[in-house]
Motif scaffolding. Structure first.
Motif, PDB file in Angstrom:
ATOM      1  N   PHE A  52      -5.142   5.260  10.300  1.00  0.00           N
ATOM      2  CA  PHE A  52      -4.523   6.282   9.460  1.00  0.00           C
ATOM      3  C   PHE A  52      -3.226   6.785  10.076  1.00  0.00           C
ATOM      4  O   PHE A  52      -2.265   7.072   9.357  1.00  0.00           O
ATOM      5  N   ALA A  53      -3.175   6.879  11.388  1.00  0.00           N
ATOM      6  CA  ALA A  53      -1.963   7.356  12.055  1.00  0.00           C
ATOM      7  C   ALA A  53      -0.771   6.473  11.698  1.00  0.00           C
ATOM      8  O   ALA A  53       0.321   6.963  11.427  1.00  0.00           O
ATOM      9  N   GLY A  54      -0.985   5.168  11.687  1.00  0.00           N
ATOM     10  CA  GLY A  54       0.105   4.254  11.347  1.00  0.00           C
ATOM     11  C   GLY A  54       0.357   4.174   9.862  1.00  0.00           C
ATOM     12  O   GLY A  54       1.486   4.294   9.400  1.00  0.00           O
ATOM     13  N   LEU A  55      -0.692   3.975   9.092  1.00  0.00           N
ATOM     14  CA  LEU A  55      -0.531   3.837   7.650  1.00  0.00           C
ATOM     15  C   LEU A  55      -0.102   5.145   6.998  1.00  0.00           C
ATOM     16  O   LEU A  55       0.612   5.135   5.998  1.00  0.00           O
ATOM     17  N   GLY A  56      -0.531   6.262   7.571  1.00  0.00           N
ATOM     18  CA  GLY A  56      -0.126   7.562   7.038  1.00  0.00           C
ATOM     19  C   GLY A  56       1.383   7.729   7.057  1.00  0.00           C
ATOM     20  O   GLY A  56       1.963   8.322   6.151  1.00  0.00           O
ATOM     21  N   ARG A  57       2.038   7.190   8.056  1.00  0.00           N
ATOM     22  CA  ARG A  57       3.506   7.255   8.110  1.00  0.00           C
ATOM     23  C   ARG A  57       4.110   6.396   7.011  1.00  0.00           C
ATOM     24  O   ARG A  57       5.098   6.765   6.397  1.00  0.00           O
ATOM     25  N   MET A  58       3.500   5.224   6.742  1.00  0.00           N
ATOM     26  CA  MET A  58       4.012   4.345   5.699  1.00  0.00           C
ATOM     27  C   MET A  58       3.864   4.971   4.313  1.00  0.00           C
ATOM     28  O   MET A  58       4.616   4.658   3.403  1.00  0.00           O
ATOM     29  N   GLY A  60       3.891   8.334   3.741  1.00  0.00           N
ATOM     30  CA  GLY A  60       4.494   9.656   3.680  1.00  0.00           C
ATOM     31  C   GLY A  60       3.504  10.781   3.929  1.00  0.00           C
ATOM     32  O   GLY A  60       3.756  11.922   3.556  1.00  0.00           O
ATOM     33  N   LEU A  61       2.382  10.491   4.573  1.00  0.00           N
ATOM     34  CA  LEU A  61       1.347  11.501   4.816  1.00  0.00           C
ATOM     35  C   LEU A  61       1.485  12.155   6.186  1.00  0.00           C
ATOM     36  O   LEU A  61       0.759  13.077   6.498  1.00  0.00           O
ATOM     37  N   ARG A  62       2.384  11.647   6.990  1.00  0.00           N
ATOM     38  CA  ARG A  62       2.620  12.212   8.310  1.00  0.00           C
ATOM     39  C   ARG A  62       4.106  12.514   8.431  1.00  0.00           C
ATOM     40  O   ARG A  62       4.922  11.839   7.829  1.00  0.00           O
ATOM     41  N   GLU A  63       4.429  13.514   9.207  1.00  0.00           N
ATOM     42  CA  GLU A  63       5.832  13.913   9.315  1.00  0.00           C
ATOM     43  C   GLU A  63       6.682  12.939  10.104  1.00  0.00           C
ATOM     44  O   GLU A  63       7.876  12.829   9.879  1.00  0.00           O
ATOM     45  N   GLU A  64       6.058  12.195  11.031  1.00  0.00           N
ATOM     46  CA  GLU A  64       6.842  11.252  11.827  1.00  0.00           C
ATOM     47  C   GLU A  64       7.396  10.162  10.927  1.00  0.00           C
ATOM     48  O   GLU A  64       6.785   9.762   9.959  1.00  0.00           O
ATOM     49  N   GLU A  65       8.570   9.689  11.262  1.00  0.00           N
ATOM     50  CA  GLU A  65       9.154   8.582  10.518  1.00  0.00           C
ATOM     51  C   GLU A  65       8.350   7.316  10.785  1.00  0.00           C
ATOM     52  O   GLU A  65       7.870   7.097  11.888  1.00  0.00           O
ATOM     53  N   ALA A  66       8.215   6.490   9.771  1.00  0.00           N
ATOM     54  CA  ALA A  66       7.565   5.193   9.963  1.00  0.00           C
ATOM     55  C   ALA A  66       8.450   4.356  10.877  1.00  0.00           C
ATOM     56  O   ALA A  66       9.672   4.385  10.754  1.00  0.00           O
ATOM     57  N   PRO A  67       7.851   3.627  11.809  1.00  0.00           N
ATOM     58  CA  PRO A  67       8.666   2.792  12.696  1.00  0.00           C
ATOM     59  C   PRO A  67       9.376   1.699  11.909  1.00  0.00           C
ATOM     60  O   PRO A  67       8.971   1.353  10.800  1.00  0.00           O
ATOM     61  N   GLU A  68      10.436   1.181  12.475  1.00  0.00           N
ATOM     62  CA  GLU A  68      11.211   0.114  11.827  1.00  0.00           C
ATOM     63  C   GLU A  68      10.298  -1.020  11.371  1.00  0.00           C
ATOM     64  O   GLU A  68      10.451  -1.559  10.284  1.00  0.00           O
ATOM     65  N   ALA A  69       9.322  -1.363  12.187  1.00  0.00           N
ATOM     66  CA  ALA A  69       8.412  -2.463  11.857  1.00  0.00           C
ATOM     67  C   ALA A  69       7.548  -2.158  10.644  1.00  0.00           C
ATOM     68  O   ALA A  69       6.977  -3.055  10.049  1.00  0.00           O
TER      69      ALA A  69
END
Length: 83
Positions: A52-58, A60-69
């Motif tokens: 969820f930590a990674g997919l949440g960024r993809m 828009g569920l987390r404030e951190e920007e999704a990584p370039e990858a």
């Protein structure tokens, strides 16, 4: 077209057609990092914190920007390898 049954269904903005879909947890999101359908807490519970930590960024569920990858679909799928 056919029948799909799965514990988790994650759909980005790609075409998908199915006569009968059943998911315990469903999420539809765009590549613009926006969740369009689904309950974030149900998704967190089904995926676990790590995925969820990674997919949440993809989605828009987390404030951190999704990584370039995160623009690469293979990166997102790699987050689910432990499920």
């Amino acid at each position: 077209m056919g029948t799909t049954k799965a514990r988790i269904g994650l759909f980005g903005n790609h075409d998908w057609e199915c006569e009968d879909e059943t998911y315990e947890t469903l999420a539809r999101f765009s590549n613009n990092h926006e969740l369009h359908e689904g309950d974030p807490e149900a998704l967190r519970k089904a995926l676990g914190e790590k995925a969820f930590a990674g997919l949440g960024r993809m989605m828009g569920l987390r404030e951190e920007e999704a990584p370039e990858a995160a623009n690469n679909a293979a990166w997102g799928l790699a987050l689910l390898k432990d499920l």
